[in-house]
Design a protein around this motif. Sequence first.
Motif, mmCIF file in Angstrom:
data_model
loop_
_atom_site.group_PDB
_atom_site.id
_atom_site.type_symbol
_atom_site.label_atom_id
_atom_site.label_comp_id
_atom_site.label_asym_id
_atom_site.label_seq_id
_atom_site.Cartn_x
_atom_site.Cartn_y
_atom_site.Cartn_z
ATOM 1 N N MET A 1 31.539 51.144 63.232
ATOM 2 C CA MET A 1 31.521 52.468 63.544
ATOM 3 C C MET A 1 32.362 53.133 62.598
ATOM 4 N N SER A 2 31.968 54.346 62.013
ATOM 5 C CA SER A 2 32.546 54.990 61.012
ATOM 6 C C SER A 2 33.843 55.598 61.541
ATOM 7 N N THR A 3 34.913 55.882 60.837
ATOM 8 C CA THR A 3 36.143 56.367 61.510
ATOM 9 C C THR A 3 35.991 57.533 62.408
ATOM 10 N N PRO A 4 35.338 58.731 61.690
ATOM 11 C CA PRO A 4 35.209 59.839 62.671
ATOM 12 C C PRO A 4 34.466 59.748 64.027
ATOM 13 N N ALA A 5 33.330 59.054 63.767
ATOM 14 C CA ALA A 5 32.459 58.896 65.123
ATOM 15 C C ALA A 5 33.235 57.834 66.208
ATOM 16 N N ALA A 6 33.902 56.856 65.702
ATOM 17 C CA ALA A 6 34.819 56.171 66.308
ATOM 18 C C ALA A 6 35.674 57.011 67.112
ATOM 19 N N TRP A 7 36.439 57.791 66.239
ATOM 20 C CA TRP A 7 37.581 58.669 67.037
ATOM 21 C C TRP A 7 36.865 59.530 68.039
ATOM 22 N N LEU A 8 35.676 60.148 67.788
ATOM 23 C CA LEU A 8 35.204 61.032 68.754
ATOM 24 C C LEU A 8 34.744 60.435 69.969
ATOM 25 N N SER A 9 34.072 58.991 69.699
ATOM 26 C CA SER A 9 33.800 58.562 70.747
ATOM 27 C C SER A 9 34.967 57.942 71.825
ATOM 28 N N SER A 10 36.215 57.805 71.168
ATOM 29 C CA SER A 10 37.122 57.582 72.074
ATOM 30 C C SER A 10 37.896 58.687 72.911
ATOM 31 N N GLU A 11 37.675 59.991 71.944
ATOM 32 C CA GLU A 11 38.332 61.145 72.663
ATOM 33 C C GLU A 11 37.404 61.599 73.794
ATOM 34 N N ILE A 12 35.913 61.442 73.629
ATOM 35 C CA ILE A 12 35.018 61.993 74.636
ATOM 36 C C ILE A 12 35.447 61.285 75.892
ATOM 37 N N ASP A 13 35.531 59.964 75.673
ATOM 38 C CA ASP A 13 35.990 59.178 76.957
ATOM 39 C C ASP A 13 37.319 59.826 77.634
ATOM 40 N N ARG A 14 38.386 59.956 76.741
ATOM 41 C CA ARG A 14 39.530 60.412 77.346
ATOM 42 C C ARG A 14 39.276 61.922 77.903
ATOM 43 N N TRP A 15 38.329 62.887 77.529
ATOM 44 C CA TRP A 15 38.104 64.160 77.947
ATOM 45 C C TRP A 15 37.730 64.054 79.356
ATOM 46 N N VAL A 16 36.765 62.960 79.529
ATOM 47 C CA VAL A 16 36.091 62.839 80.621
ATOM 48 C C VAL A 16 37.322 62.522 81.782
ATOM 49 N N ALA A 17 37.940 61.644 81.198
ATOM 50 C CA ALA A 17 39.000 61.070 82.172
ATOM 51 C C ALA A 17 39.880 62.054 82.530
ATOM 52 N N ASP A 18 40.190 63.073 81.784
ATOM 53 C CA ASP A 18 41.127 64.270 81.936
ATOM 54 C C ASP A 18 40.368 65.155 82.624
ATOM 55 N N GLN A 19 38.999 65.282 82.677
ATOM 56 C CA GLN A 19 38.257 66.122 83.342
ATOM 57 C C GLN A 19 38.234 67.544 82.624
ATOM 58 N N ILE A 20 38.076 67.283 81.332
ATOM 59 C CA ILE A 20 38.121 68.474 80.489
ATOM 60 C C ILE A 20 36.442 68.915 80.035
ATOM 61 N N ILE A 21 35.710 67.812 80.468
ATOM 62 C CA ILE A 21 34.404 68.007 80.233
ATOM 63 C C ILE A 21 33.641 67.013 81.228
ATOM 64 N N THR A 22 32.500 67.317 81.536
ATOM 65 C CA THR A 22 31.767 66.368 82.533
ATOM 66 C C THR A 22 31.147 65.319 81.951
ATOM 67 N N PRO A 23 30.953 64.433 83.025
ATOM 68 C CA PRO A 23 30.094 63.165 82.273
ATOM 69 C C PRO A 23 28.900 63.330 81.403
ATOM 70 N N GLU A 24 28.091 64.394 82.212
ATOM 71 C CA GLU A 24 26.861 64.749 81.465
ATOM 72 C C GLU A 24 26.909 65.567 80.239
ATOM 73 N N GLN A 25 28.175 66.386 80.114
ATOM 74 C CA GLN A 25 28.428 66.545 78.871
ATOM 75 C C GLN A 25 28.871 65.508 77.993
ATOM 76 N N ALA A 26 29.459 64.613 78.298
ATOM 77 C CA ALA A 26 29.842 63.559 77.594
ATOM 78 C C ALA A 26 28.864 62.590 76.762
ATOM 79 N N ALA A 27 27.894 62.431 77.802
ATOM 80 C CA ALA A 27 26.540 61.727 77.632
ATOM 81 C C ALA A 27 25.849 62.591 76.366
ATOM 82 N N ARG A 28 25.979 63.827 76.372
ATOM 83 C CA ARG A 28 25.122 64.646 75.354
ATOM 84 C C ARG A 28 25.940 64.661 74.171
#
Lengths: 349, 439
Positions: free
Chosen positions: B1-28
């Motif tokens: 996985m390229s570095t930016p994509a890997a970072w974004l992927s882990s951040e998206i999961d953290r945002w979902v955990a912190d309820q910043i975004i919804t799981p549906e938004q995370a999937a998109r």
Amino acid sequence: MRTWLVLAVIVAQIGTLAFMAGEREWVVRTGRTILLRTAPVDPLDPMRGAYVRLDYEIAHVPRALCDDEIARWMTEASHPGPSRADAVVYALLEINRVGVAELRNLAHDRPSGGHFIRGRIQSLGSDHVRVRYGVEALFMEQQAAKALENAIVQEKMGVPINAEVAVNSRGLGVLKGYRWEPLGLTITLRREQPQREPRTTRPTGGGALLGLVVELKNHSESPVAIVDPAVEGVLRLIPDARRNSDGLAWVRAASVAADPGPEDIIVLAPATTRRVDIDLRSPQWHVFNPADAGSRPAPLSEFTDSPNAWFRIEYAPPPPEGLPQREATALVRHSTLRSRAFSPAGLID
Amino acid sequence: MSTPAAWLSSEIDRWVADQIITPEQAARLHALYPAPPTARPWGLIVFFGIGAVVVGLGVVLLFAYNWDAIPKAGKLAIVFASIIAAHGSGLLLWRQRDWRRLLGEGFLLLGTMLFGAGLWLVAQIYHINEHFPTAFLIWGLGALGLAWALPSVGQALVATFMLTAWASAERFAFEAPVHAAVPLLLATVVPLAWRQRSALLLAVVLSSLYLLMMLNVSDRGGGSAAFLVAFSVSTGLLALRRLAVPHGLPRAMDGVLRFFGLIGFLLCAFIIGFRDAADDVLELTVRPGRDSAAPAVYLVGVFAFAVGTWILTALRARRRSIPKLELEEPIFPLALVLAHVLALTGATEWPGLVAAVFNLVLLGIATAWIVRGCREGHVRAIILGSLVVAATVFSRYFDLFDSLAARGLAFVIFGVLLFVEGFYYRRLREPAAAKGDAA
């Protein structure tokens, strides 16, 4: 398609190694084993590890033992022309009484029979040729090589090593191992006392060779008989084949063979030594230059100005038929031994 | 996985955990930035690779320690088993389409190294003391076969090193130059470097060709012949890169050709800028004996290559199929021809004049670079030109100027030159800077 190509190259790599090992293994299993007399030198090979480098007596061939074609190459060697380095040659061998192969003749084409080994020319001079037989390196683990080196310079000083070499019908030799000769010959030089400057301890010269103490020692674990070296003709003064371009020769080089009596057959117990003192000033040990009509026999000590006059002492017992018949005669080792080379100026190799 | 994509992927999961975004938004967001399908597990490769090397070294050391105690059959089994295992694993992995193909190449390279080691080990087992350079030749040919079969830059590098070792060993240990080594490398490794567009391989094979040609020609032709060969090859490379660029020469390979060409040319011109060196280096004599025709073949061959490529370059520049020649470019072939004329006519009777001419050659090239650099805003050209001028002036400080006054004057002139350079550069860049401000 490409996979098959890669596979073919891999098979070629493994096949090359297999051929290299297989050819030599076949020689070891089916070839004739001969013994070659050596004189070792010891280096370290960075790619193959520790090894003892073996220098064979048959590697140094005088012109007289070369066939006409090789003699012609030696004549041409001093002029610009095609290089003969690495040219294939064949050493025809004769097995002596103790089973050691001695050089009879060096030929440029393969003999049809007899004992021979294939070599390549390493260097060509006008009066001798140096040959490499591919069996000059005895590889061993570093500690073992060190132990062998120590043995050569200490407890086994003067004892020749005989290399066991398997040879196939095309002359390819494979080194199998080595054996020590039971007897060793060492010499100690007796020199003139060096002159010293008055009021200093600095030597200004002298040290010319006056005589030798020759020792024959039994290094084996069973008794070995020798012919007393004090008997006239048993010890000989021979010019060193590699370094005697000054042309000096022993006055008695063509003398009759020794005629020992029964009391001259001496049995040496293991680790015992027979010592004899040679006075090189006595007429029987004089040398001269046969090519110089005006040269008169003189002691070696008078030739200190000949830097290329090197000699060896050779112990050459008579053949069995020349010995008196007694029980100890069967124990006589009919092996020729040679000392280290020495010069009239008292230098030793 | 390229570095930016890997970072974004882990951040998206953290945002979902912190309820910043919804799981549906995370999937998109995941669907919008997917991980590359052919991502290589570099971590796995590196650790596996290091681990394999360390384990391998340990095994080798254990065998080495007990080598003497191992019977001959055992030693041979170890040698062949290791080669078969490395090559077998390599071939199986190489046939895959993903990152495992790269790992397979690594194992095949290991197999080739073990093949080489096997040559020496079999020699040790059977006390073989044959002509040792032949082992390097066999090793090199084994690597060359795989270099073309795969194809592989790694195998080609091994082949280049081993073939160079072979030819060098023949030259130094047996005084028997192997002239066939040069065309062998030219015919097999250079085309592979082009095919794989490998700047590294090109750099290595060029180094090897320089070394071997100079070694071989010096056997009969001495240092002078080696110097002229290096001078010709360097000059020729400068033209070759001009001809190759329109044919898709990658930038990195262009850089390699330019580096070898320029460094070689400047070094040669610099050397004969010294009066004593000009006298020695341009005194061409051929030692009689075997292969005495070899220097002539090398000298004529590389000279023809250099002059031929420059003539071709000039013709194509005139026809505009390649960019026109720069101001200093005609100096390269002219200097080369002059050096050969001097060497062949024995004009070393005037070493001072020869040295002066080549100092002017260096200064001419450097001046052209400085002027072009100032005009076009290429700082690198200015720096390179200034360095050449500096090196020339400083070296003349030691061998040409006899008085402190002369030396001082030279430094003053050089310093003034640098000032003028800076002023000229600034003046020429002012319109461009003004344009930028206006925009």
